[in-house]
Design a protein around this motif. Sequence first.
Motif: not given
Length: 249
Positions: A111-123
């Motif tokens: 999750l931290p890397i995905l946030k750094m990539l600035d991608v939208k996350i649908i949980g």
Amino acid sequence: MDDRDRLIKEAKEALRIEAEAVYALIDRIDERFVRAVEIIASCRGRVVVTGMGKSGLIGKKIAATLASIGTPSIFLHPAEGSHGDLGMVSKGDVVIAISNSGETAEIVSILPILKMLDVKIIGLTGNTSSTLAKASTVVLDVSVEKEACPIGIVPTASTTATLAMGDALSVALEIRRGFKKEDFAFFHPGGSLGRRLILRVADLMHTGDAVPMVKIDTPMKHAIIEISSKRLGMTTVVDDNLNLRGVIT
């Protein structure tokens, strides 16, 4: 109650529990669901679906369904993601992360890397207070009252509910984009619908040197060689002006 009756009873109960789990999702189709659809519809990259274990298997199906309706989608194994496969994710992508508990270690670790990539996350999670839920751009609640298995542990109702929510997203995307059966056929050229709507005679016919051809006065042994070499099980028979006079099979 004998074993036969018990098996029938438990199987019916499992189906009832799973049906109720899916039915309960209806009241959760709200503005959050609409936002999730809009996020996917406006994605300029790919939809990356990730999940561990049984959730991963459901994720693969969701990714495959999205791809079949023209949404570029791939599946990312979260454990492999921590060891280099996060390179599959780029800015502009959308991630659908699946975890019933919302605390699956392999999901939480990326999750931290995905946030750094600035991608939208649908949980997609059964725990709307979880780490996954807090990190998500939008959360879709796929919680269930209980699993369908007798011991209440094996993922059954929860995976069915998650799969159903994924299907609901796909159906909504079809409507959002005006997806038609001709579009579906375009992405399924190998299926019966694709062959019926997309393929033309010109796509299948043989032309030029690929067509077996002999003259009327060709010896039969040479005709057999022509049939064998062109591998169509036949040869055309033509006259000196190349007009078709017959076929030999």
